[in-house]
Design a protein around this motif. Structure first.
Motif, PDB file in Angstrom:
ATOM      1  N   PHE A 113      21.474  -3.472 -11.585  1.00 16.38           N
ATOM      2  CA  PHE A 113      20.538  -3.550 -10.475  1.00 16.38           C
ATOM      3  C   PHE A 113      19.218  -4.141 -10.945  1.00 16.38           C
ATOM      4  N   VAL A 114      18.596  -4.921 -10.073  1.00 16.94           N
ATOM      5  CA  VAL A 114      17.276  -5.467 -10.363  1.00 16.94           C
ATOM      6  C   VAL A 114      16.268  -4.560  -9.664  1.00 16.94           C
ATOM      7  N   VAL A 115      15.527  -3.796 -10.454  1.00 11.76           N
ATOM      8  CA  VAL A 115      14.556  -2.849  -9.919  1.00 11.76           C
ATOM      9  C   VAL A 115      13.221  -3.113 -10.599  1.00 11.76           C
ATOM     10  N   HIS A 116      12.177  -3.113  -9.827  1.00  8.75           N
ATOM     11  CA  HIS A 116      10.837  -3.322 -10.384  1.00  8.75           C
ATOM     12  C   HIS A 116      10.581  -2.250 -11.444  1.00  8.75           C
ATOM     13  N   PRO A 117      10.045  -2.621 -12.602  1.00  9.43           N
ATOM     14  CA  PRO A 117       9.836  -1.655 -13.690  1.00  9.43           C
ATOM     15  C   PRO A 117       8.994  -0.438 -13.284  1.00  9.43           C
ATOM     16  N   ILE A 118       7.990  -0.635 -12.455  1.00  8.37           N
ATOM     17  CA  ILE A 118       7.150   0.497 -12.022  1.00  8.37           C
ATOM     18  C   ILE A 118       7.975   1.449 -11.170  1.00  8.37           C
ATOM     19  N   ASP A 130      15.540  -5.337  -0.413  1.00  9.98           N
ATOM     20  CA  ASP A 130      16.644  -5.178  -1.367  1.00  9.98           C
ATOM     21  C   ASP A 130      16.224  -4.340  -2.565  1.00  9.98           C
ATOM     22  N   GLU A 131      15.006  -4.543  -3.026  1.00 15.61           N
ATOM     23  CA  GLU A 131      14.502  -3.781  -4.175  1.00 15.61           C
ATOM     24  C   GLU A 131      14.464  -2.284  -3.861  1.00 15.61           C
ATOM     25  N   ILE A 132      13.993  -1.930  -2.679  1.00 15.33           N
ATOM     26  CA  ILE A 132      13.939  -0.519  -2.286  1.00 15.33           C
ATOM     27  C   ILE A 132      15.355   0.041  -2.168  1.00 15.33           C
ATOM     28  N   PHE A 133      16.245  -0.733  -1.574  1.00 13.44           N
ATOM     29  CA  PHE A 133      17.629  -0.288  -1.438  1.00 13.44           C
ATOM     30  C   PHE A 133      18.255  -0.045  -2.810  1.00 13.44           C
ATOM     31  N   GLN A 134      18.071  -0.997  -3.722  1.00 12.47           N
ATOM     32  CA  GLN A 134      18.630  -0.852  -5.059  1.00 12.47           C
ATOM     33  C   GLN A 134      18.023   0.342  -5.794  1.00 12.47           C
ATOM     34  N   ALA A 180      10.454   3.366 -13.424  1.00 13.26           N
ATOM     35  CA  ALA A 180       9.762   4.410 -14.189  1.00 13.26           C
ATOM     36  C   ALA A 180       9.421   5.599 -13.305  1.00 13.26           C
ATOM     37  N   LYS A 181       8.955   5.335 -12.095  1.00 13.12           N
ATOM     38  CA  LYS A 181       8.597   6.411 -11.173  1.00 13.12           C
ATOM     39  C   LYS A 181       9.830   7.214 -10.772  1.00 13.12           C
ATOM     40  N   ALA A 182      10.937   6.526 -10.492  1.00 19.63           N
ATOM     41  CA  ALA A 182      12.178   7.215 -10.127  1.00 19.63           C
ATOM     42  C   ALA A 182      12.636   8.122 -11.266  1.00 19.63           C
ATOM     43  N   LEU A 183      12.579   7.614 -12.493  1.00 22.20           N
ATOM     44  CA  LEU A 183      12.994   8.421 -13.639  1.00 22.20           C
ATOM     45  C   LEU A 183      12.044   9.605 -13.837  1.00 22.20           C
ATOM     46  N   GLU A 184      10.748   9.386 -13.608  1.00 22.97           N
ATOM     47  CA  GLU A 184       9.764  10.465 -13.718  1.00 22.97           C
ATOM     48  C   GLU A 184      10.053  11.564 -12.703  1.00 22.97           C
ATOM     49  N   ILE A 185      10.356  11.174 -11.475  1.00 26.78           N
ATOM     50  CA  ILE A 185      10.660  12.159 -10.418  1.00 26.78           C
ATOM     51  C   ILE A 185      11.931  12.923 -10.777  1.00 26.78           C
ATOM     52  N   LEU A 186      12.939  12.198 -11.220  1.00 33.17           N
ATOM     53  CA  LEU A 186      14.200  12.867 -11.562  1.00 33.17           C
ATOM     54  C   LEU A 186      14.042  13.797 -12.746  1.00 33.17           C
ATOM     55  N   SER A 187      13.265  13.413 -13.745  1.00 39.03           N
ATOM     56  CA  SER A 187      13.107  14.280 -14.916  1.00 39.03           C
ATOM     57  C   SER A 187      12.273  15.514 -14.592  1.00 39.03           C
ATOM     58  N   SER A 188      11.377  15.417 -13.610  1.00 34.38           N
ATOM     59  CA  SER A 188      10.557  16.577 -13.248  1.00 34.38           C
ATOM     60  C   SER A 188      11.345  17.602 -12.445  1.00 34.38           C
ATOM     61  N   ARG A 189      12.487  17.234 -11.923  1.00 25.73           N
ATOM     62  CA  ARG A 189      13.303  18.152 -11.119  1.00 25.73           C
ATOM     63  C   ARG A 189      14.348  18.874 -11.950  1.00 25.73           C
ATOM     64  N   ARG A 190      14.426  18.584 -13.213  1.00 26.44           N
ATOM     65  CA  ARG A 190      15.457  19.220 -14.066  1.00 26.44           C
ATOM     66  C   ARG A 190      14.970  20.506 -14.641  1.00 26.44           C
ATOM     67  N   HIS A 202       0.839  -1.206   0.000  1.00 30.37           N
ATOM     68  CA  HIS A 202       0.000   0.000   0.000  1.00 30.37           C
ATOM     69  C   HIS A 202       0.876   1.260   0.000  1.00 30.37           C
ATOM     70  N   PHE A 203       1.858   1.287   0.888  1.00 37.08           N
ATOM     71  CA  PHE A 203       2.712   2.475   0.975  1.00 37.08           C
ATOM     72  C   PHE A 203       3.677   2.571  -0.200  1.00 37.08           C
ATOM     73  N   MET A 204       4.092   1.446  -0.741  1.00 38.28           N
ATOM     74  CA  MET A 204       5.031   1.451  -1.860  1.00 38.28           C
ATOM     75  C   MET A 204       4.362   1.870  -3.167  1.00 38.28           C
ATOM     76  N   TYR A 205       3.257   1.239  -3.494  1.00 38.21           N
ATOM     77  CA  TYR A 205       2.675   1.420  -4.815  1.00 38.21           C
ATOM     78  C   TYR A 205       1.514   2.417  -4.839  1.00 38.21           C
ATOM     79  N   ASP A 206       0.697   2.434  -3.806  1.00 39.53           N
ATOM     80  CA  ASP A 206      -0.453   3.342  -3.800  1.00 39.53           C
ATOM     81  C   ASP A 206      -0.072   4.738  -3.322  1.00 39.53           C
TER      82      ASP A 206
END
Length: 131
Positions: free
Chosen positions: A113-118, A69-73, A121-131, A44-48
């Motif tokens: 790194f093994v990172v869940h695709p969602i 591990d996924e969150i750490f990566q 994508a969210k990490a890249l979205e956040i990073l691109s919105s800060r540029r 719930h806290f991770m995805y929602d």
């Protein structure tokens, strides 16, 4: 607490969770140490809610090391993008066991790194919105 009381509390927690009463569900899942419920809270806290640091604690308590591990990566990946990949170097096999200070000249590769695709994508979205 006996098994009947625990089962009743878990049912109540599931009902509360499904009704959106996360606070009550949290209290009961923690009280009963119900691993599946703790994982549901983590999801719930991770995805929602998009709050991975809160999810981290629930996954840790539930023993879901793969999610921890996924969150750490994910955090390492986001940090490497934020700081710039040219500043990150992978350690050589010789100095992984002992830190001699020498590093491989290859830049950090996100594919290492093994990172869940969602999450990626969210990490890249956040990073691109800060540029």
């Amino acid at each position: 607490m006996d098994s009947k009381e625990r089962a009743a509390l878990i049912r109540e927690a599931n009902t509360a969770f499904n009704a959106g009463d996360i606070r009550k569900a949290r209290e009961l899942f923690l009280k009963t140490d119900y691993k599946d419920g703790l994982i549901r809270l983590g999801d719930h806290f991770m995805y929602d809610r998009k709050l991975p640091m809160l999810a981290f604690g629930y996954y840790k308590k539930a023993g879901r090391q793969d999610k921890v591990d996924e969150i750490f990566q994910r955090m390492v990946y986001a940090l490497s993008v934020w700081l710039g990949r040219d500043k990150w170097k992978l350690p050589t096999p010789a100095n992984q066991a002992e830190s001699s200070g020498a590093t491989d000249s290859r830049p950090l590769n996100p594919d290492d790194f093994v990172v869940h695709p969602i999450l990626k994508a969210k990490a890249l979205e956040i990073l691109s919105s800060r540029r």
